[in-house]
Design a protein around this motif. Structure first.
Motif, PDB file in Angstrom:
ATOM      1  N   ALA A 270       6.183  11.069   5.967  1.00  0.00           N
ATOM      2  CA  ALA A 270       5.657  12.197   6.739  1.00  0.00           C
ATOM      3  C   ALA A 270       6.242  12.213   8.145  1.00  0.00           C
ATOM      4  O   ALA A 270       6.517  13.280   8.714  1.00  0.00           O
ATOM      5  CB  ALA A 270       4.132  12.127   6.795  1.00  0.00           C
ATOM      6  N   THR A 271       6.452  11.036   8.717  1.00  0.00           N
ATOM      7  CA  THR A 271       6.966  10.953  10.089  1.00  0.00           C
ATOM      8  C   THR A 271       8.492  11.011  10.120  1.00  0.00           C
ATOM      9  O   THR A 271       9.096  11.913  10.694  1.00  0.00           O
ATOM     10  CB  THR A 271       6.492   9.654  10.749  1.00  0.00           C
ATOM     11  N   LEU A 272       9.129  10.052   9.462  1.00  0.00           N
ATOM     12  CA  LEU A 272      10.582   9.928   9.531  1.00  0.00           C
ATOM     13  C   LEU A 272      11.293  10.963   8.669  1.00  0.00           C
ATOM     14  O   LEU A 272      12.395  11.412   9.002  1.00  0.00           O
ATOM     15  CB  LEU A 272      11.005   8.531   9.110  1.00  0.00           C
ATOM     16  N   GLY A 273      10.649  11.365   7.563  1.00  0.00           N
ATOM     17  CA  GLY A 273      11.256  12.373   6.715  1.00  0.00           C
ATOM     18  C   GLY A 273      11.374  13.707   7.403  1.00  0.00           C
ATOM     19  O   GLY A 273      12.340  14.451   7.190  1.00  0.00           O
TER      20      GLY A 273
ATOM     21  N   ALA B  66      13.054   6.115   3.931  1.00  0.00           N
ATOM     22  CA  ALA B  66      11.648   5.783   4.200  1.00  0.00           C
ATOM     23  C   ALA B  66      10.812   5.772   2.934  1.00  0.00           C
ATOM     24  O   ALA B  66       9.618   5.455   2.980  1.00  0.00           O
ATOM     25  CB  ALA B  66      11.064   6.787   5.202  1.00  0.00           C
ATOM     26  N   ASN B  67      11.418   6.088   1.808  1.00  0.00           N
ATOM     27  CA  ASN B  67      10.676   6.257   0.566  1.00  0.00           C
ATOM     28  C   ASN B  67      10.310   4.912  -0.061  1.00  0.00           C
ATOM     29  O   ASN B  67      10.893   3.871   0.250  1.00  0.00           O
ATOM     30  CB  ASN B  67      11.521   7.075  -0.409  1.00  0.00           C
TER      31      ASN B  67
ATOM     32  N   ASP C 247       0.843  -1.196   0.000  1.00  0.00           N
ATOM     33  CA  ASP C 247       0.000   0.000   0.000  1.00  0.00           C
ATOM     34  C   ASP C 247       0.880   1.248   0.000  1.00  0.00           C
ATOM     35  O   ASP C 247       1.668   1.461   0.923  1.00  0.00           O
ATOM     36  CB  ASP C 247      -0.894  -0.017   1.242  1.00  0.00           C
ATOM     37  N   PRO C 248       0.779   2.108  -1.023  1.00  0.00           N
ATOM     38  CA  PRO C 248       1.601   3.321  -1.066  1.00  0.00           C
ATOM     39  C   PRO C 248       1.429   4.210   0.163  1.00  0.00           C
ATOM     40  O   PRO C 248       2.351   4.952   0.522  1.00  0.00           O
ATOM     41  CB  PRO C 248       1.116   4.033  -2.336  1.00  0.00           C
ATOM     42  N   ARG C 249       0.279   4.118   0.813  1.00  0.00           N
ATOM     43  CA  ARG C 249       0.055   4.972   1.992  1.00  0.00           C
ATOM     44  C   ARG C 249       1.039   4.640   3.108  1.00  0.00           C
ATOM     45  O   ARG C 249       1.386   5.515   3.911  1.00  0.00           O
ATOM     46  CB  ARG C 249      -1.386   4.808   2.478  1.00  0.00           C
ATOM     47  N   THR C 250       1.488   3.395   3.181  1.00  0.00           N
ATOM     48  CA  THR C 250       2.476   3.018   4.200  1.00  0.00           C
ATOM     49  C   THR C 250       3.751   3.851   4.044  1.00  0.00           C
ATOM     50  O   THR C 250       4.316   4.343   5.022  1.00  0.00           O
ATOM     51  CB  THR C 250       2.821   1.527   4.080  1.00  0.00           C
ATOM     52  N   TYR C 251       4.198   4.026   2.798  1.00  0.00           N
ATOM     53  CA  TYR C 251       5.420   4.783   2.547  1.00  0.00           C
ATOM     54  C   TYR C 251       5.186   6.283   2.700  1.00  0.00           C
ATOM     55  O   TYR C 251       6.065   7.001   3.199  1.00  0.00           O
ATOM     56  CB  TYR C 251       5.951   4.450   1.154  1.00  0.00           C
TER      57      TYR C 251
END
Length: 485
Positions: A377-380, A391-392, A368-372
């Motif tokens: 959003a968090t780790l970046g 994280a990408n 699921d692309p939403r996982t990445y």
């Protein structure tokens, strides 16, 4: 330069019932000949045939290239000491010669050092994804800072599709567990009842997998900075982002403290901004420096080298300062992996293809692309240097094979191993080595306080650490307890 290149290339109930070794293994005749691409006549090579799928030993076979450096003193020979390259994706055939420059002569006297290219790498039935060249470092990665998530996802999907088209026959069998079973076929072909092992990073993870599958074949295993087999790969790669960020901060502090030498900034923040602006420039138009124009990905590889190997900080800082000024780097580090000159038949993108094949094939990545997007959003935001890349999304999200092929470490019943680690290893953070040592009952963990990867194999082990390795391999003596060297 050769030493720098060698360092850079070196970037888990019940006991499992090991599958029977195919009948072809013990009956193979090994013809030891000169090794392609290796000019040292002491190292000889042979070919071992293994099943493409060890669950079907009577089916299609592939070739594995094996090398051997004979024991220096046959009268004290104990057996064979296996080794191979890390990555995954690095060659293993030349590794006995590299190991010979690292370990104590007493070890060389007692063991035949046996290397091998893992399946699908270089001399061992190599695969391609049909690309014209390797990715920097042999590792497919894109940074959200420089292109949109949608563009990266399209690239990743296309790469996975190309791999399926060019190597789809191999991808279901590009796993650490299959490679560990190859090791046992090699053992049988050599006529050895048990084997010892010394490998670093991913190779150490392969050693842990072998010891789980074949505990009764294990003699003395040295695992230098093993990836935790239970967390590989997606969870492991996200978990190491903080260590990457911390080591990069230490690198920029070093460069700032030596501003008079490098001229990249008098404070860590200034150094970071100099590097950031140069990378952003290279992402638009590669930076000419001598006869090569450096892309953002290639410059990023140099930054990764500095992040992983503290001993190379002066080299990377010197090279970056030169490149940013338009001059060729004085101590060049090739950003793209390559086989040794004279090695035949290696596809142009083999190391990248093999790296992805193993990392994507060992177990299922999120689809699921939403996982990445959520990870970015968090780790970046929390880790602005490495979060936007590590994280990408990548081709594993679209890989044609998506299932768990790993062997849980909790099932390991092998004899105790010697596990080595550096306390500030960004590539394989310390908790990976701790987890591996705890999973293999009775093992001992030996650590050094370094910002380095594979401390023994990269030459960062002190007398305490190297002495523990020598004592264990020559006399079977594990330290009485874990050691902080």
């Amino acid at each position: 330069m050769r030493a720098v290149t060698r360092i850079v290339a070196a970037v888990a109930g019940v006991v499992l019932a090991a599958p029977a070794v195919p009948a072809l293994a013990g009956g193979q005749r090994l013809d030891w000949l000169a090794c392609p691409g290796v000019d040292d006549p002491r190292l000889r090579c042979a070919t071992v045939r293994v099943p493409l799928d060890h669950a079907r030993p009577g089916g299609r076979t592939i070739e594995i290239a094996v090398s051997r450096l004979p024991a220096a003193d046959p009268t004290t020979r104990r057996g064979v000491l296996f080794t191979t390259g890390g990555g995954p994706g690095n060659a293993g055939v030349p590794e006995p010669l590299n190991l010979a420059r690292t370990v104590d002569p007493a070890v060389l006297a007692r063991y035949d050092i046996v290397g091998f290219d893992m399946r699908f790498i270089e001399r061992s039935t190599p695969i391609t994804c049909g690309q014209p060249e390797e990715e920097p470092g042999g590792y497919w990665i894109r940074t959200a800072t420089y292109q949109s998530f949608e563009d990266t996802a399209r690239e990743a999907r296309a790469y996975a599709r190309d791999c399926a088209r060019h190597a789809g026959w191999a991808l279901p069998f590009a796993t650490t567990a299959q490679a560990a079973r190859d090791m046992d076929v090699i053992r049988a072909a050599l006529g050895e009842r048990t084997v010892s092992f010394l490998g670093g990073s991913y190779a150490a993870m392969l050693g842990a997998a072998y010891s789980t599958l074949f505990p009764h074949r294990v003699d003395r295993f040295v695992l230098d900075s093993p990836v935790d087999y239970d967390s590989a790969w997606h969870r492991y790669e996200l978990a190491r982002i903080p260590a990457f960020e911390d080591n990069y901060a230490a690198f920029t502090a070093y460069v700032a403290a030596n501003h008079a030498t490098f001229g990249l900034g008098a404070t860590p923040a200034a150094v970071g901004e100099t590097v950031r602006l140069a990378f952003a420039r290279a992402a638009v138009t590669p930076i000419p420096a001598g006869d090569h124009a450096w892309t953002a990905g290639e410059l990023g590889y140099l930054a990764v080298v500095a992040t992983i190997f503290e001993q190379l900080w002066p080299v990377v800082a010197t090279d970056l300062a030169a490149i940013f000024s338009g001059a060729p780097p004085p101590i060049p580090i090739d950003p793209r992996p390559a086989a040794l000159p004279g090695t035949p038949g290696v596809p142009a993108d083999n190391h990248t293809a093999a790296n992805l094949a193993y990392r994507c094939g060992d177990n299922a990545w999120p689809r699921d692309p939403r996982t990445y997007r959520q990870a970015l959003a968090t780790l970046g935001n929390r880790y602005p240097v490495y979060g936007p890349s590590m994280a990408n999304v990548n081709p594993c999200a679209y890989w044609p094979v998506s299932e768990d092929n790993t062997v849980p470490l909790r099932r390991n019943r092998a004899p105790a191993a010697l596990v080595l680690a550096a306390t500030h290893d960004a590539s394989v953070p310390l908790d990976n080595s701790v987890a591996t040592a705890r999973a293999i009952a009775g093992s001992r963990l030996v650590t050094v306080d370094k910002r380095a990867h594979v401390p023994l194999l990269s030459g960062q082990g002190n007398a305490c650490l190297t002495g523990a390795v020598t004592g264990y391999l020559t006399d079977g003596r594990l330290p009485a307890q874990d050691l902080t060297c």
